[in-house]
Design an enzyme around this catalytic site. Sequence first.
Site, mmCIF file in Angstrom:
data_model
loop_
_atom_site.group_PDB
_atom_site.id
_atom_site.type_symbol
_atom_site.label_atom_id
_atom_site.label_comp_id
_atom_site.label_asym_id
_atom_site.label_seq_id
_atom_site.Cartn_x
_atom_site.Cartn_y
_atom_site.Cartn_z
ATOM 1 N N ASN A 72 46.764 38.231 32.829
ATOM 2 C CA ASN A 72 46.119 36.969 32.448
ATOM 3 C C ASN A 72 44.628 36.930 32.817
ATOM 4 O OD1 ASN A 72 46.702 36.727 35.169
ATOM 5 N ND2 ASN A 72 47.224 34.561 35.072
ATOM 6 N N LYS B 225 46.713 49.524 39.783
ATOM 7 C CA LYS B 225 47.620 49.569 38.624
ATOM 8 C C LYS B 225 47.447 48.268 37.840
ATOM 9 C CE LYS B 225 51.647 48.056 37.716
ATOM 10 N NZ LYS B 225 51.385 47.590 36.346
ATOM 11 N N GLU C 89 49.643 36.978 45.760
ATOM 12 C CA GLU C 89 49.161 35.788 45.025
ATOM 13 C C GLU C 89 50.165 35.603 43.901
ATOM 14 O OE1 GLU C 89 47.928 33.713 42.352
ATOM 15 O OE2 GLU C 89 46.124 34.921 42.022
ATOM 16 N N CYS D 265 47.938 30.962 37.048
ATOM 17 C CA CYS D 265 48.825 30.519 38.147
ATOM 18 C C CYS D 265 48.394 29.157 38.674
ATOM 19 C CB CYS D 265 48.782 31.504 39.302
ATOM 20 S SG CYS D 265 49.187 33.145 38.807
ATOM 21 N N GLU E 184 41.882 35.296 48.901
ATOM 22 C CA GLU E 184 40.935 36.135 48.160
ATOM 23 C C GLU E 184 39.651 35.341 47.931
ATOM 24 O OE1 GLU E 184 43.304 37.383 44.721
ATOM 25 O OE2 GLU E 184 43.898 39.159 45.843
HETATM 26 C C1 SIN Z 1 45.508 33.425 38.413
HETATM 27 O O1 SIN Z 1 45.980 32.808 37.484
HETATM 28 O O2 SIN Z 1 46.201 34.208 39.063
HETATM 29 C C2 SIN Z 1 44.075 33.302 38.846
HETATM 30 C C3 SIN Z 1 43.386 32.128 38.337
HETATM 31 C C4 SIN Z 1 42.007 31.949 38.903
HETATM 32 O O3 SIN Z 1 41.509 32.777 39.676
HETATM 33 O O4 SIN Z 1 41.412 30.939 38.586
#
Ligand code: SIN
Length: 486
Positions: free
Chosen positions: A158, A181, A257, A291, A465
């Site tokens: 994504n 990966k 994450e 996410c 992160e």
């Molecule tokens: C993600 O969907 O894992 C990251 C989204 C973001 O960094 O804004």
Amino acid sequence: MIPLKNKSLYKTQCYVNGEWRNSNSGDRINVYNPYSKELVGTVPDMGAAECKEAIESAHAAFQTWKDYSAGERSQILRKWFELQMENIDDLANILTIEQGKPLAEAKGEIRYGASFVEWFAEEAKRVYGDVIPGHGRDKRITVIKQPIGVVAAITPWNFPNAMITRKVAPALAAGCTVVIKPSELTPLSALALAELAEQAGFPKGVLNIITTDDAPSVGQAMTSHSKVKKVSFTGSTKVGKILLKQCADSVKKVSMELGGNAPFIVFDDADIDAAVEGAIASKFRNAGQTCVCSNRIFAQEGIYEEFVNKLAIAVKDLQLGDGLKEGINIGPLIEPKALSFVEKVVDNARTNGATILTGGKVSKVNDLIYEPTIVTNATTDMMVFREEIFGPVAPVFKFKTESEVIEMANDTPYGLASYFYGRDYARIWRVSEGLEYGMVGINTGMISTTVAPFGGIKESGFGREGSKYGIEDFVNIKYMCWGGVE
Ligand code: SIN
């Protein structure tokens, strides 16, 4: 072939120990444009054997990379950042073509991704230790931070660019070496980054990328190898749990994450127009495939009708289509499996009595585009409440009180992002503290930035992160106790 100004960015081989390589078997993976369904490239289908070679190379490179001065590492990272910014148009093209997100969003992702490299080029110089007052008259204590070693980074489709740089930049800045990966669905963005890393001057073996269609075998090779000291994963909670169990055998340091089920709460005193804008930004970014996308919207009873009506108007303005075209807001979902899941979630709501206010079906524009959908009259036992939808579907629930909505918002195993709109400052504190999430957006739907610690709690994982905290996951703390200081 993808039309590019800088043709060197179209890479169809993997990068191991400073060499561009095919797989041992010669097998390849097809990469498709999810909008046009055209084949846009093929990449090597590597396996556990090539993964082990990449780990050995990274281990050998670590012996010297760890001893580079922070300033030397910083300069190479800085060069990598500059090259990414110089090639932003091409990187964004590759990203849109293999992932489907609109070009403007893809450019935003390249900027976002590069910002981690810029940030950690600076942070490389700030991995400070400590001096602690000794526990005896003759004692002195110093604390140093050392790079942890070889890092295995497993990244999702994504954000094919930014999820790599968000892990790899702090790792390299700290003095670690990496084996990446990327998702088999979006490997071309990863390989383009490796090309720029080579141009930036990273020594051979410091950054390695292998592509594979056999994620379980390569994941196992990474988690079981004694020379891998850390595994950093972004992806589903289901896969995260498997990797965590595998890492337990050799007690590896891990960052996870994982999935989310973000609440987006609108209180009666909120600025409704701002809340609608925030909901659109946070729900429909990348067609709902992040996410941190708001997954469940809660509107207080006093403003419920107004909010839902305004949201429905805003949703109708979203333009669906080929991400390469100007003005498109919503592109295709990544693959048919993802679309089927979104259909299942909406069908579950529909058959259990919810109202589909807008959308609720596949678009006529493209068979992988799902129409932006608003669901009302949904209940907490429906899939729209329980599942991470990962698509452009916004269920809006009505609530009466603050305590009721906090309970509903927290009624999920996930704890990544959360959002709310309101103006009462005391309530802002109460709600921020009451939400069981790693991140809270207050009167904003966009929380992602290099300078803040991104990450979750509960089954959304752990580790942070970005920000000054992001490098901590890639170092070991060692303390030296000095005796006999008379
Ligand atoms: C993600 O969907 O894992 C990251 C989204 C973001 O960094 O804004």
